[in-house]
Structures are given as structure tokens and as C-alpha cells.
Design a protein around this motif. Structure first.
Motif, PDB file in Angstrom:
ATOM      1  N   ASP A  52       0.811  -1.233   0.000  1.00  0.00           N
ATOM      2  CA  ASP A  52       0.000   0.000   0.000  1.00  0.00           C
ATOM      3  C   ASP A  52       0.836   1.272   0.000  1.00  0.00           C
ATOM      4  O   ASP A  52       0.309   2.360   0.252  1.00  0.00           O
ATOM      5  CB  ASP A  52      -0.966   0.038   1.191  1.00  0.00           C
ATOM      6  N   ARG A  53       2.112   1.190  -0.287  1.00  0.00           N
ATOM      7  CA  ARG A  53       2.945   2.392  -0.362  1.00  0.00           C
ATOM      8  C   ARG A  53       2.555   3.191  -1.602  1.00  0.00           C
ATOM      9  O   ARG A  53       2.429   2.620  -2.690  1.00  0.00           O
ATOM     10  CB  ARG A  53       4.414   1.996  -0.425  1.00  0.00           C
ATOM     11  N   PRO A  54       2.338   4.504  -1.493  1.00  0.00           N
ATOM     12  CA  PRO A  54       1.965   5.304  -2.672  1.00  0.00           C
ATOM     13  C   PRO A  54       3.016   5.188  -3.770  1.00  0.00           C
ATOM     14  O   PRO A  54       4.220   5.171  -3.504  1.00  0.00           O
ATOM     15  CB  PRO A  54       1.896   6.732  -2.121  1.00  0.00           C
ATOM     16  N   GLY A  55       2.533   5.112  -4.999  1.00  0.00           N
ATOM     17  CA  GLY A  55       3.444   5.021  -6.136  1.00  0.00           C
ATOM     18  C   GLY A  55       2.952   4.010  -7.148  1.00  0.00           C
ATOM     19  O   GLY A  55       1.753   3.892  -7.399  1.00  0.00           O
ATOM     20  N   SER A  56       3.879   3.268  -7.717  1.00  0.00           N
ATOM     21  CA  SER A  56       3.537   2.293  -8.751  1.00  0.00           C
ATOM     22  C   SER A  56       2.861   1.069  -8.136  1.00  0.00           C
ATOM     23  O   SER A  56       2.808   0.905  -6.914  1.00  0.00           O
ATOM     24  CB  SER A  56       4.799   1.862  -9.502  1.00  0.00           C
ATOM     25  N   ALA A  57       2.369   0.194  -9.015  1.00  0.00           N
ATOM     26  CA  ALA A  57       1.644  -0.994  -8.553  1.00  0.00           C
ATOM     27  C   ALA A  57       2.534  -1.964  -7.794  1.00  0.00           C
ATOM     28  O   ALA A  57       2.036  -2.817  -7.053  1.00  0.00           O
ATOM     29  CB  ALA A  57       1.001  -1.702  -9.743  1.00  0.00           C
ATOM     30  N   LEU A  58       3.849  -1.858  -7.954  1.00  0.00           N
ATOM     31  CA  LEU A  58       4.771  -2.742  -7.246  1.00  0.00           C
ATOM     32  C   LEU A  58       6.015  -1.945  -6.875  1.00  0.00           C
ATOM     33  O   LEU A  58       6.783  -1.540  -7.752  1.00  0.00           O
ATOM     34  CB  LEU A  58       5.154  -3.944  -8.118  1.00  0.00           C
ATOM     35  N   CYS A  59       6.211  -1.722  -5.578  1.00  0.00           N
ATOM     36  CA  CYS A  59       7.380  -0.965  -5.132  1.00  0.00           C
ATOM     37  C   CYS A  59       8.631  -1.838  -5.191  1.00  0.00           C
ATOM     38  O   CYS A  59       8.558  -3.056  -5.360  1.00  0.00           O
ATOM     39  CB  CYS A  59       7.162  -0.439  -3.708  1.00  0.00           C
ATOM     40  N   ALA A  60       9.783  -1.211  -5.040  1.00  0.00           N
ATOM     41  CA  ALA A  60      11.052  -1.935  -5.153  1.00  0.00           C
ATOM     42  C   ALA A  60      11.180  -3.018  -4.093  1.00  0.00           C
ATOM     43  O   ALA A  60      11.665  -4.125  -4.372  1.00  0.00           O
ATOM     44  CB  ALA A  60      12.218  -0.955  -5.054  1.00  0.00           C
ATOM     45  N   ASN A  61      10.745  -2.741  -2.856  1.00  0.00           N
ATOM     46  CA  ASN A  61      10.853  -3.732  -1.794  1.00  0.00           C
ATOM     47  C   ASN A  61      10.006  -4.960  -2.082  1.00  0.00           C
ATOM     48  O   ASN A  61      10.453  -6.103  -1.894  1.00  0.00           O
ATOM     49  CB  ASN A  61      10.442  -3.121  -0.451  1.00  0.00           C
ATOM     50  N   CYS A  62       8.766  -4.754  -2.516  1.00  0.00           N
ATOM     51  CA  CYS A  62       7.882  -5.884  -2.798  1.00  0.00           C
ATOM     52  C   CYS A  62       8.331  -6.643  -4.045  1.00  0.00           C
ATOM     53  O   CYS A  62       8.164  -7.860  -4.125  1.00  0.00           O
ATOM     54  CB  CYS A  62       6.442  -5.408  -2.927  1.00  0.00           C
ATOM     55  N   GLU A  63       8.924  -5.922  -5.000  1.00  0.00           N
ATOM     56  CA  GLU A  63       9.446  -6.625  -6.173  1.00  0.00           C
ATOM     57  C   GLU A  63      10.598  -7.545  -5.774  1.00  0.00           C
ATOM     58  O   GLU A  63      10.723  -8.660  -6.292  1.00  0.00           O
ATOM     59  CB  GLU A  63       9.909  -5.639  -7.240  1.00  0.00           C
ATOM     60  N   ARG A  64      11.431  -7.096  -4.836  1.00  0.00           N
ATOM     61  CA  ARG A  64      12.501  -7.973  -4.346  1.00  0.00           C
ATOM     62  C   ARG A  64      11.936  -9.189  -3.622  1.00  0.00           C
ATOM     63  O   ARG A  64      12.508 -10.275  -3.689  1.00  0.00           O
ATOM     64  CB  ARG A  64      13.444  -7.188  -3.428  1.00  0.00           C
ATOM     65  N   ALA A  65      10.820  -9.006  -2.922  1.00  0.00           N
ATOM     66  CA  ALA A  65      10.190 -10.141  -2.233  1.00  0.00           C
ATOM     67  C   ALA A  65       9.659 -11.168  -3.234  1.00  0.00           C
ATOM     68  O   ALA A  65       9.767 -12.381  -3.025  1.00  0.00           O
ATOM     69  CB  ALA A  65       9.056  -9.647  -1.333  1.00  0.00           C
TER      70      ALA A  65
END
Length: 234
Positions: A24-37
């Protein structure tokens, strides 16, 4: 058409102000942290109990937390822009399978990626075949990396199966036994070809095992099973 849908989803994120589906972090549909996950290091994800005939599956994430949220958003909420990072994650799993099957990849012929046949009713409800979109992204990623790959819907359901939800591992295996088969017109495309079975998630492994069985019965050289995420067996 798939590229346009993904570009449209990304444009809406920019215009309307989106947030990461994983945290739910504002920004794109997938943040850098979640993409790494979602795109972690490959690991063996062997279900327990292991279905008969299932090679060691390879995954790059556990199906929980942000990873689960990402896959649900993609499959159930049609967040098409997630196909690209999910395809890249799947490509890493496929590469790990290929490395583990060193010497079996046939030179001069593309690696064939095959997913289980999806339910037409489910595809109608979702308005797409979400796995095939991810697999197409995966093949493009592999080819750019020097591993020529292709995908084809060579499998079909040979009989009706019950909904898998709520079934135990044993019940799922029985429900899917001999349920898949290579389409008659596609038999020549799989015989003697190096194949990796692909999927987004592995739980009990019953679907992957039946996919492997059907392909092997048609003469395919199944190198292994690659997925994005695996459910932790407790």
C-alpha cells in the motif's frame, strides 16, 4: 494486446496516483521492496507429501505476505502491469531448473514452457488467462538472456475435475489423476522436446505432477518444474 493492457495500467497508476499492491505504499503498482520479495533467490519447494512423479520444483518466493497480495491482485483484480515482474521472477526459476538439468537441454531447439490447462470458466470470470500472460513475459526474458524459449498451450483437460479448494493433498491428487492430455494436433510439438512445467504457485504439487505426467506420456523430456511462489507446508 497484452502490452497495451499493461501500458494502460501503468498509465493509470501515473495519472490517478496508485499504490503498491503488496504494501500500500503510494506510487507504482509494485514498489522496489515488494518486487525484491517476489523475485528472490531460487530454492527447492518440494511439497510434503510429494506427489508421485513430481520432480523437485523450484520457486523464488514463499506464498505469503506481500507476495500473496501481488499474485491475488494480478489474478483476481487484473493488475496487468504485474505480468512483467512476475514473468521475470518465473524466468529465474526456469533458469535454475535448466542449470540443474545440465546436459539435457537440446541444442538448437528452444526450451518449451508449458503450464497446466486452465479452466475455461475461470478464464471467463477473470477475463484473461493470467498464467499465459506471465509465461509469455517469462519466455521473452529468457530469450533476451540467451536462453531461447517458447510457450504453447499444448495441454487440454481430458475430463471434468472438481474444484480443488478445500481438498487435501491426497484428494487433489485423486481429483487430477489422468485429467490432462496433450492435444492431438500438438503431439508433434512436444515429443523429444525439452520442457519445463511452469505455474505461478505450487501448493500440494498435484497439478504440477499431473502436468508432468501428461507431457512425459506424449514423449516430452520434462526437465523440471518452475514456479514463482510456493506455499509453505506446515
Amino acid at each position: 494486446m497484452g502490452d497495451l493492457a499493461e501500458l494502460g495500467a501503468a498509465a493509470l497508476d501515473l495519472l490517478l496516483g496508485g499504490c503498491c499492491v503488496g504494501c500500500d505504499r503510494p506510487g507504482s503498482a509494485l514498489c522496489a521492496n515488494c518486487e525484491r520479495a517476489v523475485h528472490g533467490r531460487p530454492f527447492r519447494a518440494v511439497p510434503s507429501p510429494r506427489p508421485a512423479g513430481l520432480p523437485d520444483p523450484v520457486a523464488v518466493a514463499e506464498y505469503e505476505g506481500a507476495v500473496r497480495a501481488v499474485l491475488v491482485a494480478y489474478k483476481e483484480e487484473s493488475v496487468y502491469s504485474l505480468a512483467r515482474p512476475l514473468g521475470a521472477a518465473l524466468a529465474t526459476s526456469v533458469c535454475a531448473v535448466v542449470v540443474g538439468a545440465a546436459g539435457r537441454l537440446r541444442p538448437g531447439r528452444p526450451l518449451l514452457l508449458v503450464g497446466p490447462p486452465s479452466s475455461p470458466a475461470t478464464n471467463r470470470r477473470r477475463g484473461q488467462d493470467p498464467l499465459q500472460r506471465v509465461v509469455r513475459r517469462c519466455t521473452a526474458t529468457l530469450t533476451r538472456a540467451g536462453v531461447p524459449a517458447a510457450t504453447a498451450g499444448v495441454l487440454a483437460r481430458s475430463r471434468r475435475v472438481a474444484d480443488q479448494a478445500g481438498l487435501s493433498a491426497t484428494e487433489r491428487a485423486a481429483n487430477l489423476a489422468d485429467a490432462f492430455a496433450v492435444r492431438r494436433r500438438a503431439a508433434g510439438r512436444v515429443a523429444g522436446v525439452s520442457v519445463v512445467v511452469v505455474d505461478d504457485i505450487i501448493t500440494t504439487g498435484a497439478t504440477a505432477a499431473e502436468t508432468v505426467r501428461a507431457l512425459a506420456a506424449a514423449g516430452a523430456d520434462v526437465l523440471g518444474v518452475a514456479v514463482v511462489a510456493a506455499t509453505r507446508r506446515r
